[in-house]
Enzyme design. Structure first.
Site, PDB file in Angstrom:
ATOM      1  N   GLY A 140       0.628  -0.921   0.014  1.00 49.69           N
ATOM      2  CA  GLY A 140       0.124   0.271   0.007  1.00 49.69           C
ATOM      3  C   GLY A 140       0.883   1.355  -0.017  1.00 49.69           C
ATOM      4  N   LYS A 147      -6.872   6.782  -5.146  1.00 49.53           N
ATOM      5  CA  LYS A 147      -6.363   7.680  -4.503  1.00 49.53           C
ATOM      6  C   LYS A 147      -4.871   7.497  -4.430  1.00 49.53           C
ATOM      7  CE  LYS A 147      -9.133   7.259  -0.801  1.00 49.53           C
ATOM      8  NZ  LYS A 147     -10.023   7.903   1.047  1.00 49.53           N
ATOM      9  N   LYS A 170      -0.856  11.836   8.216  1.00 57.60           N
ATOM     10  CA  LYS A 170      -1.438  10.471   7.603  1.00 57.60           C
ATOM     11  C   LYS A 170      -2.286  11.244   6.462  1.00 57.60           C
ATOM     12  CE  LYS A 170      -2.032   6.273   6.673  1.00 57.60           C
ATOM     13  NZ  LYS A 170      -0.465   5.023   6.421  1.00 57.60           N
ATOM     14  N   HIS A 230     -12.209   4.317  10.678  1.00 57.36           N
ATOM     15  CA  HIS A 230     -10.857   5.282   9.568  1.00 57.36           C
ATOM     16  C   HIS A 230     -11.451   6.713  10.524  1.00 57.36           C
ATOM     17  CE1 HIS A 230     -10.066   2.698   6.720  1.00 57.36           C
ATOM     18  NE2 HIS A 230      -8.969   2.619   6.992  1.00 57.36           N
ATOM     19  N   HIS A 252      -1.208   0.243   9.576  1.00 62.84           N
ATOM     20  CA  HIS A 252      -2.061   0.470   9.208  1.00 62.84           C
ATOM     21  C   HIS A 252      -3.368  -0.346   9.408  1.00 62.84           C
ATOM     22  CE1 HIS A 252      -5.281   3.482   6.900  1.00 62.84           C
ATOM     23  NE2 HIS A 252      -5.713   1.938   6.505  1.00 62.84           N
TER      24      HIS A 252
END
Length: 533
Positions: A248, A285, A294, A394, A428
């Site tokens: 990622g 994204k 972040k 999130h 994450h």
């Protein structure tokens, strides 16, 4: 059987007022799975009848993404359909030639759809349709010599640019094709030789840029270094796409560099981690961190294609597999009850430490996770709607993840996750899971989840080898996170909570007192679980 594919097709109309100096007036969005259909929001936004006709002609003609005459998703193309596609391709090519200056563009001669009213009013209307189309394709053995997936040529006449499904790059008249590879440095250690041999076998000249794949180095300096390397390579802006290989962090960084260099250089993504395969790679994204924040710098930029080869998971350290499992669980909790049950069965069959996602037994888990994610992303690729269930987990995790990063010292283990009361660095997905565990308790206390549903959820998290607590998750951190999240979500909390297993609801009224009570209950559960009570 053809490889599994998910086709993303989105059109975003853009309307701009120019008042002597260009000024953004409005941005309207719509998406459709039929690229030939004009989004109603676009025609409603443009009141000039001639403008409507222009946009309609554009979308029916050269703005429709090109589709090659092939078998796709199990449907045979009729000859009449192929002929229509060829006719539309001719229209597209004419329009592209026109845009390039081969013939006069309509404008001051009065043929422009928006007319010439701006000459007297000083207000000039601009309307365009921006299509997005790419495939997320599951491929087996992508680095085997006989597999030509990474050799697919780019169709530069298509709008948007597409990969050909049956045309491949090859050496011509002694001249070798080129590819710029941006590769996770860990992947280079494991697969570097295999990657080099694959492209050497097919006579492709390559330049390999090693990406440092961690949050400590996910910053603008690595973006600048990447862009400088791209400049030195001097790749062709259309026919030489970047190939990004890694997890990622790597895909976020390379995606951003590609979007910035020459204002959008095409990139093919090859995720090698579970979190990359089900989350980071499949959307649009891109990002890097900024001043301890972040993903504070980023863009929306669609890849040319995404190829998922689960075989890479066979060499992925256990902690990183568990990290990706959290994002799979996210979709199960708020969208897909059947996926939740599949994960429970996966754990019961011995996947207690989160490994085994590369096997056939987890194939449907992978596919449902990707399908669910894309169902949520496709209608809202640019996040005009800020009520997104994919933001589950999130709300508090971004601040928690960066706080844990700043407070960490010493080496980081790829295999062992620190205990819930040890603190330390969080990947994450690990931070996301702590957030999900916290909001599971909050949802239960509000009556959105039954006691049994909450227990099943927390038990599944633990069964996947994920912690439900971290010592940095405090009331003050939650306050800071809620302020930051509210600013990011347009002035509202828009916090997704589970509403039963596989469903979600949004709330805007979380209070600090409520969060403090939820923290106490979650910590008590984590302590009992940790002590084996």
């Amino acid at each position: 059987m053809p490889p599994a594919q998910v086709d993303i097709t989105t059109q975003t109309p853009v309307e701009v007022d120019v008042l002597h100096a260009t000024k953004l007036h409005s941005l309207k969005s719509s998406s459709t799975t039929s690229a030939a259909r004009i989004p109603s929001s676009l025609t409603n936004a443009i009141t000039n009848n001639n403008a409507k006709a222009q946009v309609a002609t554009a979308a029916e003609g050269f703005l429709k993404p090109a589709a090659s005459p092939k078998r796709r998703l199990g449907h045979e193309r009729k000859k009449s359909d192929v002929k229509k596609e060829e006719e539309k391709l001719d229209v597209r090519k004419l329009a592209i030639r026109s845009a390039g200056g081969d013939c006069n563009r309509p404008g001051l001669n009065g043929l422009l759809g928006n007319g010439v009213e701006g000459l007297s009013s000083g207000v000039f209307k601009v309307a365009a349709v921006m299509p997005v189309q790419y495939d997320v394709e599951i491929v087996n053995g992508i680095l085997e010599f006989e597999n030509k997936t990474l050799l697919r040529a780019v169709d530069t006449t298509a709008f948007p640019t597409q990969l050909n499904s049956n045309v491949y790059i090859s050496a011509q008249n002694g001249k070798k094709p080129r590819r710029f590879l941006a590769v996770d440095s860990n992947i280079l250690t494991l697969y570097g030789e295999k990657i080099r041999k694959y492209f050497d076998h097919h006579q492709i000249d390559t330049h390999i840029y090693p990406v440092i794949p961690d949050e400590f180095n996910k910053d603008h300096s690595q973006i600048i270094s990447l862009c400088a390397s791209l400049q030195a390579f001097n790749l062709d802006r259309r026919s030489e796409p970047i190939i990004a290989i890694g997890g990622g962090v790597t895909l976020d960084l390379v995606g951003l560099a590609a979007n910035l260099y020459r204002r959008n250089t095409p990139v093919i993504k090859l995720p090698t981690t579970l979190i990359g395969m089900v989350d980071a790679a499949v959307g649009v994204k891109t990002a890097c961190n900024l001043n301890g924040g972040k993903n504070k710098i980023g863009t929306y930029s669609a890849p040319l294609a995404v190829f998922v080869d689960a075989a890479f998971l066979g060499t992925l350290p256990g902690r990183h597999v568990r990290n990706g499992a959290a994002e799979v669980l996210k979709m199960a909790c708020v969208k897909d009850g059947q996926l939740f049950e599949l994960l429970e069965g996966f754990v019961e069959r011995g996947g207690a430490d989160g490994e085994g996602f590369e096997g056939k037994g987890a194939q449907m888990i992978m596919r449902r996770a990707i399908q669910g994610m894309l169902e949520e992303l496709e209608p809202n690729l640019w996040e005009f709607n800020l009520r997104r269930i994919v933001d589950y987990g999130h709300t508090f995790s971004p601040v928690l993840e960066m706080c844990a990063l700043e407070s960490h010292s010493g080496p980081i283990s790829d295999t062992t996750t620190p205990g819930p009361f040890e603190g330390g660095f969080l990947l994450h997905g690990e931070a996301v899971c702590v957030d999900m565990a916290f909001t599971t308790v909050v949802a239960k206390r509000r009556g959105y989840l039954s006691e049994e549903e909450a227990r099943r959820t927390l038990r599944l998290m633990r069964g996947l080898g994920l912690n439900v607590w971290h010592r940095d998750l405090t009331g003050s951190l939650c306050k800071k996170a809620l302020i930051d999240t509210t600013a990011c979500r347009g002035g509202f909390q828009r916090t997704p909570l589970m509403d039963g297993i596989g469903r979600a609801r949004f709330v805007d009224d979380l209070t600090l007192e409520e969060l403090e009570e939820g923290l106490k209950e979650l910590e008590e559960f984590a302590r009992r679980d940790f002590e084996g009570c």
